[in-house]
Design an enzyme around this catalytic site. Structure first.
Site, short mmCIF file in Angstrom:
data_model
loop_
_atom_site.label_atom_id
_atom_site.label_comp_id
_atom_site.label_asym_id
_atom_site.label_seq_id
_atom_site.Cartn_x
_atom_site.Cartn_y
_atom_site.Cartn_z
N GLU A 172 124.84 -11.97 -29.69
CA GLU A 172 124.85 -12.83 -31.13
C GLU A 172 124.86 -11.68 -32.43
O GLU A 172 123.76 -11.90 -33.19
CB GLU A 172 123.68 -13.76 -31.19
CG GLU A 172 123.89 -14.66 -30.07
CD GLU A 172 122.80 -16.04 -30.38
OE1 GLU A 172 121.76 -15.57 -30.96
OE2 GLU A 172 123.03 -17.08 -29.83
N GLU A 217 125.98 -19.44 -23.66
CA GLU A 217 124.27 -20.05 -23.42
C GLU A 217 124.28 -21.53 -23.86
O GLU A 217 124.88 -21.81 -24.63
CB GLU A 217 123.33 -19.26 -24.69
CG GLU A 217 123.08 -17.64 -24.47
CD GLU A 217 122.28 -16.97 -25.34
OE1 GLU A 217 121.59 -17.92 -25.79
OE2 GLU A 217 122.48 -15.67 -25.60
N LYS A 250 108.42 -18.34 -24.26
CA LYS A 250 107.80 -18.73 -22.98
C LYS A 250 108.10 -20.37 -22.73
O LYS A 250 107.96 -20.61 -21.66
CB LYS A 250 106.49 -18.20 -22.84
CG LYS A 250 105.47 -18.84 -23.80
CD LYS A 250 103.99 -18.40 -23.50
CE LYS A 250 102.99 -18.72 -24.57
NZ LYS A 250 103.13 -17.96 -25.69
C1 GLA Z 1 119.91 -17.01 -28.67
C2 GLA Z 1 119.85 -15.96 -28.08
C3 GLA Z 1 118.88 -15.74 -26.71
C4 GLA Z 1 117.88 -16.65 -26.90
C5 GLA Z 1 118.36 -18.08 -27.39
C6 GLA Z 1 117.21 -19.20 -27.42
O1 GLA Z 1 121.15 -17.84 -28.28
O2 GLA Z 1 121.14 -15.07 -27.78
O3 GLA Z 1 118.53 -14.44 -26.51
O4 GLA Z 1 116.89 -16.35 -27.91
O5 GLA Z 1 118.74 -18.10 -28.61
O6 GLA Z 1 117.69 -20.33 -27.76
#
Ligand code: GLA
Ligand code: ZN
Length: 688
Positions: A159, A323, A372
C-alpha cells in the site's frame, strides 16, 4: 488481433487464488502454531499466501545479518501441500536499527517535522540508503526464492502512499520540475500564476513543497507536487523491482492498491493510472463497511463495483483482490462483522467484476498490537468450528468450481472517465461548495443506472483508447487539457456519444482557467456553452423539467447559452428558470449531451434509459429482477459466466429466460428462481 473474449492469465495460475497475508514471522517461537497453519490452510481450501510483507526485522535482525531459514521452511511447508507463495518485499516497514543508524530513511512531514521511528509506510522515497537497502534485500529474495516452484508472484512493498518533505525530497522535486519545464523558470512561473501574491521565483532553490507553514495557495504547485509524489513513488518502486526484472523476468509483479473509506471511493493519494503501467497485475485491498447505518447494502455494492471496474480497466484485464476481511476490520469507526452469507456474496461480487482471487488480511489473528482483533481466517481459538472459518471454507470450495472463469474479462460498450489529476485540482479549487464537490461520488451516481440494469461499464482514464465505446460519460471533468479535448472531439466526430456535466472543462493541465469562455472545440461539439455555475447551500433546491417530468436538483446548476444545441430539459426555478438545463447536439457522426446541474438518481435512470435504447445497450445475459439484485458477467469465447447476486435483506424473485447451468450444483436452471437474503447464484450460459 486478440478477440475481446480471449483469456488473460495474469498470474499464470489457472485456478482462483484463495488465501492471503500470512505473517509467520509473528509466530516463529511457536512451531506448534506454524504446524497448525499448514493443516488449517488445507482444511479451509486456501491455496495462496502472501508472505514477508512486514518481515524485515525477521529477515535482517542486524545490519548485514540475514535469517532466511524460517522463510525457507515456510516455502517448503506451503509447497508441500501444493500451495503457492506471493512473496512480498519488506519495504513497507523498517527494522529499528536502520532508522537509528540512517535517520535519513525517516520522513519529514509537510509541517517540516522529522518523524520518529515507528508505524509503517513511512519511509522517505528519495533516501539513497533506503533505496540501496531495499534493492539489496530484494536481490537476496530473488536469488534465494526466484526459482522456487511455489513462488507465484512478487508483491512489492505494501500500500504505497503518503509523501516526504525532507531536504533530499526537495532537491528531487526541483529536479523533477526542471525536467517538466525544460529548465525554464519563467515557464514555471507562468504555469503557477507567479505574480499572484508576489509568488514569482527567480531561482529554483526558492521552491519548496506545499506546506501548512508555508505555501498552500498556489494551485499549480500543489498539482505538480502531487504529480511528483506519484512519480517519485513509482521511481522508488522501479528501484525495488530491478533485481526481479533481472533475475526472474517470468514472475509477475504487483503492488496492492487501496480505496478510501468511509464513502468507498478510489484512493486519492497516487495517480494509479500512471502506476498501473509499471505493474504486471493490478491488485487492491477492499474493505467496504458492509451493514453500515448510512446506506443500503445495494448502494455500497454499487460503489464496490465501480472501483472494481476502474481498477480492472486500468489494464483491461483481470485483477486480484489482494486483501479483504472474512469478518470485520479494526480501523472503521464501528467494526461490524459480516452477517452470515455476506462473505460469500461479497467475495463472488469481486470475482464477477474481474478478480481472479479472494485473499484476506490476514491468515491468523495476531496476538498483540493494533491488529489483534482484525478479522482473520484463523481466530485466537485456533478452531475450524467457528462461523468465520466455515464461511471462508465455503468460499474456497466455491472458488475451486470456478477455475474456468480465471482469465476471462468483461467487454463493454459504455465507459465512464475517471481522472485523478482533475479530482486533485477540483478539491483544491476554492470556489463552488467546499463540501459538495464529490467528484468520485458523482461518477458513482452516473455508474449506478448501468449497474442497476446489468449493463457492463469500463471506468477508464484519459490516456486510454475511447474508440471502442459507443457511449463515453465524462462527469465533472474540471481539469482537461487541450489534448484530451481534441480526443473527446474526435471520439464524437467518429460516431461516439458523449455525455458531459456541470463543472467540466474549466481549467487546463496547469490548473489555469481557459480564457475567452469555454474551449471553442467543446462549444463546437456541444452546440452551447456554460456561462455561469451557481452553487447552492445544502438546503437549497431547484428542479429540472425533462420529458414532462420534474426532477430535483441540488448543489450545482450551470446557466447555459444555447447555440445550435437542442434543449432537452429546462430549469424550473430561480433567475435562470425556463432556460436550458440539459442539452443535446448532433455533431458529425456522433452526438453529445450536457447535463447542467446535479440531479437526483431518478433523472439519471430516465435520462440514460433513452441512451440505452437508442444505442442498443444491453445486459450480456438478461435476467429479470427487482432493485438490489445485480447481475454481472464474465465472458469466455464460448460461454458467459453469470453471477446473480441479491444485495438486499429480503428474498428476491428472479427470472432466467433461457436455460442455464448452475456452476456449483450442476443443475439446469430456467424460469423463476428465488434468491434468499444475500444469496448468489453462479450459472453458465453456453453461447450459441
Ligand atoms: C491494510 C494493510 C494490511 C492491514 C489491513 C487491515 O490493507 O495492507 O497490512 O493493516 O489494512 O485492514
Ligand atoms: Zn524525503
Amino acid at each position: 488481433m486478440m478477440s475481446k473474449h480471449e483469456k488473460t492469465y495474469t498470474t499464470k495460475a489457472n485456478f482462483m487464488l484463495h488465501g492471503g497475508d500470512y505473517n509467520p514471522d509473528q509466530w516463529l517461537d511457536r512451531p506448534d502454531i506454524l504446524a497448525d497453519d499448514i493443516k488449517l490452510m488445507q482444511l479451509s481450501h486456501t491455496n495462496t499466501f502472501s508472505v514477508g510483507i512486514f518481515a524485515w526485522s525477521a529477515l535482517e535482525p542486524e545490519e548485514g545479518v540475514y535469517h532466511f531459514e524460517w522463510l525457507d521452511e515456510i516455502f517448503e511447508n506451503i509447497h508441500g501441500f501444493g500451495g503457492r507463495v506471493i512473496l512480498a518485499t519488506p519495504s513497507g516497514a523498517r527494522p529499528a536499527w536502520m532508522s537509528q543508524k540512517y535517520p535519513e530513511v525517516l520522513r519529514v512531514n509537510a509541517s517540516r517535522i522529522k518523524q520518529l521511528h515507528g508505524g509503517r509506510h513511512n519511509h522517505c522515497f528519495t533516501a539513497e540508503v533506503y533505496r540501496e537497502k531495499t534493492e539489496k534485500m530484494n536481490r537476496l529474495l530473488a536469488e534465494r526464492y526466484g526459482n522456487h516452484p511455489a513462488l507465484l508472484m512478487w508483491h512489492i512493498s505494501n500500500e504505497y502512499g503518503g509523501d516526504c518533505h525532507c531536504d533530499h525530497c526537495q532537491v528531487a522535486f526541483r529536479d523533477w520540475l526542471k525536467k517538466q519545464y525544460n529548465n525554464d523558470l519563467k515557464a514555471l512561473n507562468d504555469a503557477w500564476w507567479g505574480p499572484f501574491w508576489s509568488h514569482t521565483f527567480n531561482d529554483w532553490s526558492q521552491i519548496e513543497s506545499p506546506s501548512p507553514i508555508g505555501e498552500s495557495a498556489v494551485h499549480g504547485l500543489n498539482l505538480d507536487w502531487r504529480r511528483f509524489v506519484t512519480d517519485q513513488t513509482i521511481s522508488f518502486y522501479q528501484n525495488e523491482v530491478v533485481p526481479f526484472k533481472e533475475l526472474t523476468p517470468e514472475i509477475p509483479i504487483t503492488t496492492n492498491f487501496m480505496a478510501d473509506t468511509h464513502d468507498l471511493i478510489p484512493f486519492q493519494g497516487l495517480d494509479y493510472s500512471k502506476f498501473a503501467k509499471h505493474l504486471d497485475v493490478i491488485s487492491w485491498d477492499a474493505y467496504p463497511a458492509w451493514h453500515n447505518d448510512w446506506e443500503t447494502t445495494a448502494d455500497l455494492a454499487m460503489k464496490v463495483g465501480f472501483i472494481d471496474d476502474l481498477y480492472r480497466s486500468l489494464k483491461q484485464q483481470p485483477f486480484l483482490l489482494m486483501e479483504s476481511t472474512p469478518s470485520g476490520v479494526n480501523w472503521h469507526n464501528v467494526n461490524k462483522t459480516k452477517r452470515p452469507g455476506m462473505h460469500q456474496l461479497a467475495s463472488m461480487q469481486m470475482i464477477a467484476h474481474g478478480s481472479d482471487s479472494i485473499l484476506y488480511f490476514q491468515w491468523r489473528k495476531s496476538r498483540g498490537s493494533s491488529e489483534k482483533f482484525h478479522g482473520a481466517v484463523v481466530d485466537h481459538d485456533n478452531s475450524t468450528e467457528n462461523r468465520v472459518f466455515k464461511e471462508v471454507t465455503q468460499v474456497g470450495e466455491t472458488l475451486e468450481k470456478l477455475s474456468e472463469v480465471v482469465g476471462t474479462n468483461r467487454p463493454s460498450d459504455v465507459a465512464i472517465l475517471y481522472d485523478w489529476e482533475s479530482n486533485w485540482a477540483l478539491n483544491d479549487a476554492q470556489g463552488f461548495g467546499l463540501e459538495t464537490k464529490r467528484y468520485p461520488q458523482t461518477l458513482q451516481q452516473h455508474y449506478r443506472t448501468f449497474w442497476e440494469q446489468d449493463i457492463p461499464v469500463d471506468v477508464i482514464t484519459k490516456e486510454q483508447d475511447f474508440t471502442s465505446y459507443k457511449l463515453l460519460i465524462v462527469p465533472m471533468l474540471y481539469l482537461v487539457s487541450e489534448k484530451t479535448i481534441s480526443r473527446l472531439k474526435s471520439f464524437v466526430e467518429n460516431g461516439g456519444t458523449l455525455v458531459m456535466t456541470y463543472i467540466s472543462g474549466l481549467v487546463n493541465e496547469h490548473d489555469l482557467t481557459y480564457l475567452g469562455g469555454w474551449h471553442k472545440d467543446l462549444q463546437e461539439i456541444f452546440g452551447m456553452k456554460p456561462v455561469e455555475t451557481d452553487t447552492y447551500y445544502p438546503n437549497d433546491r431547484n428542479s429540472v423539467r425533462f420529458n414532462n417530468q420534474s426532477y430535483e436538483l441540488k448543489d450545482y446548476a450551470t446557466v447555459l447559452e444555447r447555440d445550435t444545441a437542442n434543449v432537452e430539459g429546462i430549469y424550473e426555478d430561480d433567475f435562470y428558470a425556463e432556460t436550458p438545463a440539459v442539452t443535446s447536439h448532433s455533431y458529425k457522426k456522433g452526438k453529445t449531451y450536457y447535463i447542467g446541474g446535479r440531479l437526483e438518481d431518478q433523472f439519471h435512470r430516465d435520462f440514460y434509459q433513452g441512451l440505452i435504447e437508442s444505442l442498443s445497450l444491453e445486459p450480456v445475459f438478461p435476467v429479470k429482477h427487482g432493485r438490489g439484485v445485480s447481475v454481472q458477467v464474465r465472458q469466455a469465447p464460448q460461454k458467459d459466466y453469470v453471477f446473480v447476486m441479491n444485495f438486499t435483506e429480503e428474498k428476491q424473485n428472479v427470472t432466467f429466460e433461457s436455460s442455464v447451468k448452475d456452476l456449483l450444483t450442476g443443475e439446469e436452471v430456467v424460469g423463476n428462481v428465488t434468491l434468499e437474503k444475500y444469496e448468489v447464484r453462479i450459472v453458465e450460459h453456453q453461447k450459441s
